[in-house]
Design a protein around this motif. Structure first.
Motif, PDB file in Angstrom:
ATOM      1  N   ILE A 170     -11.605  73.939  56.827  1.00 56.24           N
ATOM      2  CA  ILE A 170     -12.670  73.061  56.345  1.00 56.24           C
ATOM      3  C   ILE A 170     -13.016  71.985  57.371  1.00 56.24           C
ATOM      4  O   ILE A 170     -14.173  71.576  57.507  1.00 56.24           O
TER       5      ILE A 170
ATOM      6  N   SER B 275     -15.770  81.842  54.921  1.00 59.89           N
ATOM      7  CA  SER B 275     -15.361  81.016  56.059  1.00 59.89           C
ATOM      8  C   SER B 275     -13.837  80.923  56.124  1.00 59.89           C
ATOM      9  O   SER B 275     -13.232  81.121  57.190  1.00 59.89           O
ATOM     10  N   THR B 276     -13.214  80.654  54.980  1.00 63.25           N
ATOM     11  CA  THR B 276     -11.756  80.559  54.928  1.00 63.25           C
ATOM     12  C   THR B 276     -11.116  81.891  55.299  1.00 63.25           C
ATOM     13  O   THR B 276     -10.141  81.942  56.069  1.00 63.25           O
TER      14      THR B 276
ATOM     15  N   ARG C 152     -15.818  72.809  59.947  1.00 60.51           N
ATOM     16  CA  ARG C 152     -17.173  73.099  59.476  1.00 60.51           C
ATOM     17  C   ARG C 152     -18.059  71.858  59.632  1.00 60.51           C
ATOM     18  O   ARG C 152     -18.517  71.264  58.667  1.00 60.51           O
TER      19      ARG C 152
ATOM     20  N   ASN D 198     -19.675  75.030  52.850  1.00 63.96           N
ATOM     21  CA  ASN D 198     -18.768  74.168  52.084  1.00 63.96           C
ATOM     22  C   ASN D 198     -19.472  73.728  50.804  1.00 63.96           C
ATOM     23  O   ASN D 198     -20.562  74.209  50.474  1.00 63.96           O
ATOM     24  N   ASN D 199     -18.846  72.815  50.099  1.00 67.27           N
ATOM     25  CA  ASN D 199     -19.327  72.414  48.783  1.00 67.27           C
ATOM     26  C   ASN D 199     -20.676  71.688  48.816  1.00 67.27           C
ATOM     27  O   ASN D 199     -21.292  71.465  47.768  1.00 67.27           O
TER      28      ASN D 199
ATOM     29  N   THR E  33     -23.058  73.485  58.704  1.00 68.63           N
ATOM     30  CA  THR E  33     -22.887  74.601  57.775  1.00 68.63           C
ATOM     31  C   THR E  33     -24.235  75.195  57.387  1.00 68.63           C
ATOM     32  O   THR E  33     -25.291  74.732  57.823  1.00 68.63           O
TER      33      THR E  33
ATOM     34  N   GLN F 244     -18.260  77.845  47.611  1.00 64.92           N
ATOM     35  CA  GLN F 244     -16.809  77.928  47.683  1.00 64.92           C
ATOM     36  C   GLN F 244     -16.312  78.127  49.119  1.00 64.92           C
ATOM     37  O   GLN F 244     -15.169  77.829  49.420  1.00 64.92           O
ATOM     38  N   GLY F 245     -17.180  78.659  49.983  1.00 72.23           N
ATOM     39  CA  GLY F 245     -16.818  78.830  51.388  1.00 72.23           C
ATOM     40  C   GLY F 245     -15.689  79.814  51.630  1.00 72.23           C
ATOM     41  O   GLY F 245     -14.998  79.734  52.651  1.00 72.23           O
TER      42      GLY F 245
END
Length: 281
Positions: A66, A59-60, A69, A101-102, A72, A55-56
């Motif tokens: 996004i 980071s957010t 990134r 990230n995803n 990662t 879900q990151g």
């Protein structure tokens, strides 16, 4: 855990590596990683938050869009980048992040035939320590905080195989103890098979509302289950803590004077005091 030197703060020591884990979602793992990291940085530690959740959110919450990134934690686990190639600065001095990230959703299939797959993060941290020894000691990380996903999957297994210790956030709500014994059993199994140094460093009670009897009862039950492992500091249910991530800021930057900020500063102090007692023992 070959290659680690336990303890933080020494120029020759590797960082203290702490996984923040609980297989339940919504208990405050990411909030604790972000704000504990900020609090440790505020008192002079050099901290790396390693986002290991697809879900990151860490980071957010640290202000990394996004689009920023480019590399990662997925690239680290697949061997396409080193940690130092992936690290980004945050708005907080001495606080850095490896974003996620995803892409991490596909890590199981990517590493399915790799017999070393539980140790990818451990090996990357060992390599980072080796790289840092060639650099100015002032640039060495003293803490690595790993924000784990809300499940006991390959990502969490990598985190626990790499860590010296686990911090377990526990929300003060009805189902708080559900799965806690399973998590404790999993940590014991990892100690026996993959990482003999792994320990529960502490348990953090989060989203606590002193006015609600259920919160007090859950806190009492968690303390009865974990004993002295539970930190004295309790993180209150606080609107400002909930608002801060949407602004890409830790709570200490968003509202330093609120109850949530002050609680995380106390927690950082308590954790470092436990670390000092541990190293002195």
């Amino acid at each position: 855990m070959a290659g680690y030197v336990s303890g933080a703060g020494s120029a020759n020591a590797g960082p203290r590596v702490v996984a923040i884990a609980n297989q339940k979602g919504g208990v405050g793992k990411t909030t604790t990683a972000i704000n504990l990291g900020t609090a440790l940085a505020a008192v002079g530690e050099r901290v790396l938050v390693l986002d290991l959740d697809p879900q990151g959110n860490a980071s957010t919450g640290l202000g990394i869009d996004i689009e920023q990134r480019f590399k990662t934690s997925f690239d680290i686990l697949t061997g396409n980048a080193t940690i130092l190639e992936t690290v980004l600065k945050t708005a907080v001095p001495n606080l850095f992040v490896v974003p996620a990230n995803n892409d991490l959703v596909g890590i199981d299939s990517m590493l399915s035939n790799d017999q070393n797959k539980p140790f990818k993060l451990r090996d990357a941290i060992v390599a980072m320590i080796g790289q840092q020894r060639t650099r100015d000691p002032e640039t060495h990380f003293t803490y690595v905080l790993i924000d784990c996903p809300p499940s006991l999957n390959l990502l969490t297994l990598n985190a626990m195989s790499a860590a010296h210790a686990v911090i377990v956030p526990v929300q003060c709500e009805f189902f708080a103890l559900e799965g806690i014994s399973q998590l404790k059993d999993s940590i014991e199994q990892i100690r026996a098979t993959l990482n003999p140094r792994l320990e529960i460093q502490g348990v953090v009670l989060t989203m606590h509302d002193q006015r609600v009897s259920l919160s007090r009862e859950v806190a009492d039950n968690v303390r009865a289950f974990f004993g002295a492992k539970v930190y004295d500091t309790v993180i209150p249910r606080n609107t400002r803590i909930a608002e801060a991530p949407s602004h890409g800021k830790p709570i200490l930057l968003y509202d330093y004077d609120c109850a949530g900020s002050q609680a995380y500063m106390r927690l950082a102090t308590e954790i470092m005091e436990r670390e000092r007692r541990f190293k002195a023992a």
